[in-house]
Design a protein around this motif. Sequence first.
Motif, PDB file in Angstrom:
ATOM      1  N   ALA A 191      44.202  27.722 -17.976  1.00 23.72           N
ATOM      2  CA  ALA A 191      42.784  27.226 -18.407  1.00 23.72           C
ATOM      3  C   ALA A 191      43.247  25.456 -18.943  1.00 23.72           C
ATOM      4  CB  ALA A 191      42.053  27.848 -19.528  1.00 23.72           C
ATOM      5  N   TRP A 192      44.179  25.473 -19.557  1.00 27.45           N
ATOM      6  CA  TRP A 192      44.451  23.868 -19.998  1.00 27.45           C
ATOM      7  C   TRP A 192      44.707  23.178 -18.781  1.00 27.45           C
ATOM      8  CZ3 TRP A 192      48.367  26.027 -24.197  1.00 27.45           C
ATOM      9  CH2 TRP A 192      47.577  26.380 -25.179  1.00 27.45           C
ATOM     10  N   PHE A 193      45.408  23.762 -17.863  1.00 28.07           N
ATOM     11  CA  PHE A 193      45.892  22.892 -16.659  1.00 28.07           C
ATOM     12  C   PHE A 193      44.509  22.568 -15.848  1.00 28.07           C
ATOM     13  CE2 PHE A 193      48.074  23.192 -12.335  1.00 28.07           C
ATOM     14  CZ  PHE A 193      48.475  21.623 -12.202  1.00 28.07           C
ATOM     15  N   LEU A 194      43.582  23.509 -15.555  1.00 29.09           N
ATOM     16  CA  LEU A 194      42.404  23.448 -14.845  1.00 29.09           C
ATOM     17  C   LEU A 194      41.561  22.401 -15.406  1.00 29.09           C
ATOM     18  CD1 LEU A 194      41.538  26.864 -13.588  1.00 29.09           C
ATOM     19  CD2 LEU A 194      42.725  25.127 -12.264  1.00 29.09           C
ATOM     20  N   GLU A 195      41.503  22.602 -17.005  1.00 29.24           N
ATOM     21  CA  GLU A 195      40.916  21.356 -17.639  1.00 29.24           C
ATOM     22  C   GLU A 195      41.511  19.971 -17.558  1.00 29.24           C
ATOM     23  OE1 GLU A 195      40.827  22.926 -21.928  1.00 29.24           O
ATOM     24  OE2 GLU A 195      39.661  24.810 -21.238  1.00 29.24           O
ATOM     25  N   ALA A 196      42.546  19.944 -17.492  1.00 27.26           N
ATOM     26  CA  ALA A 196      43.277  18.553 -17.469  1.00 27.26           C
ATOM     27  C   ALA A 196      43.208  18.013 -16.087  1.00 27.26           C
ATOM     28  CB  ALA A 196      44.787  18.660 -17.532  1.00 27.26           C
ATOM     29  N   LEU A 197      42.991  18.898 -14.903  1.00 30.21           N
ATOM     30  CA  LEU A 197      42.678  18.223 -13.644  1.00 30.21           C
ATOM     31  C   LEU A 197      41.229  17.929 -13.494  1.00 30.21           C
ATOM     32  CD1 LEU A 197      44.641  21.289 -11.639  1.00 30.21           C
ATOM     33  CD2 LEU A 197      44.972  18.761 -11.522  1.00 30.21           C
ATOM     34  N   GLU A 198      40.410  18.886 -14.035  1.00 34.58           N
ATOM     35  CA  GLU A 198      39.002  18.298 -14.273  1.00 34.58           C
ATOM     36  C   GLU A 198      38.662  17.018 -14.798  1.00 34.58           C
ATOM     37  OE1 GLU A 198      35.183  20.277 -16.475  1.00 34.58           O
ATOM     38  OE2 GLU A 198      35.872  21.420 -14.655  1.00 34.58           O
ATOM     39  N   ALA A 199      39.266  16.825 -16.012  1.00 35.38           N
ATOM     40  CA  ALA A 199      39.083  15.585 -16.811  1.00 35.38           C
ATOM     41  C   ALA A 199      39.558  14.315 -16.019  1.00 35.38           C
ATOM     42  CB  ALA A 199      39.979  15.743 -18.041  1.00 35.38           C
ATOM     43  N   ALA A 200      40.595  14.651 -15.092  1.00 32.93           N
ATOM     44  CA  ALA A 200      41.194  13.440 -14.021  1.00 32.93           C
ATOM     45  C   ALA A 200      40.257  13.317 -12.913  1.00 32.93           C
ATOM     46  CB  ALA A 200      42.467  13.954 -13.866  1.00 32.93           C
ATOM     47  N   GLY A 201      38.973  14.163 -12.809  1.00 32.48           N
ATOM     48  CA  GLY A 201      38.137  14.049 -11.662  1.00 32.48           C
ATOM     49  C   GLY A 201      38.355  14.802 -10.488  1.00 32.48           C
ATOM     50  N   PHE A 202      39.320  15.922 -10.562  1.00 32.56           N
ATOM     51  CA  PHE A 202      39.597  16.739  -9.610  1.00 32.56           C
ATOM     52  C   PHE A 202      38.488  17.846  -9.944  1.00 32.56           C
ATOM     53  CE2 PHE A 202      43.977  15.108  -9.946  1.00 32.56           C
ATOM     54  CZ  PHE A 202      44.122  14.769  -8.445  1.00 32.56           C
ATOM     55  N   ALA A 203      38.131  18.667  -8.689  1.00 31.22           N
ATOM     56  CA  ALA A 203      36.989  19.741  -8.624  1.00 31.22           C
ATOM     57  C   ALA A 203      37.558  20.750  -7.956  1.00 31.22           C
ATOM     58  CB  ALA A 203      35.695  19.177  -7.971  1.00 31.22           C
ATOM     59  N   LEU A 204      37.318  21.845  -8.645  1.00 29.26           N
ATOM     60  CA  LEU A 204      37.858  23.263  -8.234  1.00 29.26           C
ATOM     61  C   LEU A 204      36.874  23.791  -6.990  1.00 29.26           C
ATOM     62  CD1 LEU A 204      40.067  25.708  -7.911  1.00 29.26           C
ATOM     63  CD2 LEU A 204      38.637  26.778  -9.663  1.00 29.26           C
ATOM     64  N   ARG A 205      37.319  24.021  -5.768  1.00 29.79           N
ATOM     65  CA  ARG A 205      36.272  24.068  -4.571  1.00 29.79           C
ATOM     66  C   ARG A 205      36.668  25.717  -4.325  1.00 29.79           C
ATOM     67  NH1 ARG A 205      35.957  18.857  -1.471  1.00 29.79           N
ATOM     68  NH2 ARG A 205      35.378  17.476  -3.071  1.00 29.79           N
ATOM     69  N   GLU A 206      37.763  26.387  -4.233  1.00 26.86           N
ATOM     70  CA  GLU A 206      38.275  27.616  -3.750  1.00 26.86           C
ATOM     71  C   GLU A 206      39.252  28.183  -4.870  1.00 26.86           C
ATOM     72  OE1 GLU A 206      39.954  29.601  -0.086  1.00 26.86           O
ATOM     73  OE2 GLU A 206      38.206  27.989   0.481  1.00 26.86           O
ATOM     74  N   ARG A 207      39.121  29.183  -4.940  1.00 27.79           N
ATOM     75  CA  ARG A 207      40.058  30.046  -6.076  1.00 27.79           C
ATOM     76  C   ARG A 207      40.408  31.500  -5.265  1.00 27.79           C
ATOM     77  NH1 ARG A 207      39.684  30.239 -12.453  1.00 27.79           N
ATOM     78  NH2 ARG A 207      41.570  31.484 -12.709  1.00 27.79           N
TER      79      ARG A 207
END
Length: 140
Positions: free
Chosen positions: A114-130
Motif C-alpha cells: 500500500a505504501w508503494f502504491l501511495e508513493a506511485l500515486e503521489a508521483a502522478g501514476f494512476a493504477l489502471r488495472e490490477r
Amino acid sequence: EVGCGCGVAGVAVAARDATSRVLLTDGQPSCLSAAAANASAFADRCATAALRWGDVAAATTMAAAFRPTVVLGTDVGYDPSSHDALVATLAACCRPAAAALVLVEEARFRDVHAWFLEALEAAGFALRERADLSGKIELR
C-alpha cells in the motif's frame, strides 16, 4: 526494465516480441552480468546499463536516449526504504516518451504494498488495472 536482477522479465519480452528493443538496468554489477548472459541470445535487441535508483539525472538521460514505450519493473517495491528513490527513477524513465509503467509485484506485506502504491500515486501514476494470482482482474 528497471531493477532487472537476472533480467528474466526483459528477456521474456525480447523472446516474445521480435520487434522489441530491451534495456535491462540495475544498480548491481553482478545483476547486470547475469542479465547480459541471459540476454545473449537477443544481443542485437537487448542491452544492459547501470542505473542506481534515485539517480534521476542518469534515468532522465537514459530515457531520453532510449525512448521507452513501456517501463517494466518486476518485484521492485518490496523495500519501503527504497520507495522514494525507486518512484523518482520510474517517473524519470517514463516521462520523455509518456511510457506506460508495468509493475509485477508480490504483495508480501499489505502495508508495504500500500505504501508503494501511495508513493506511485503521489508521483502522478494512476493504477489502471490490477490482477491477482487467482486471475481476478480489477479495472479502474
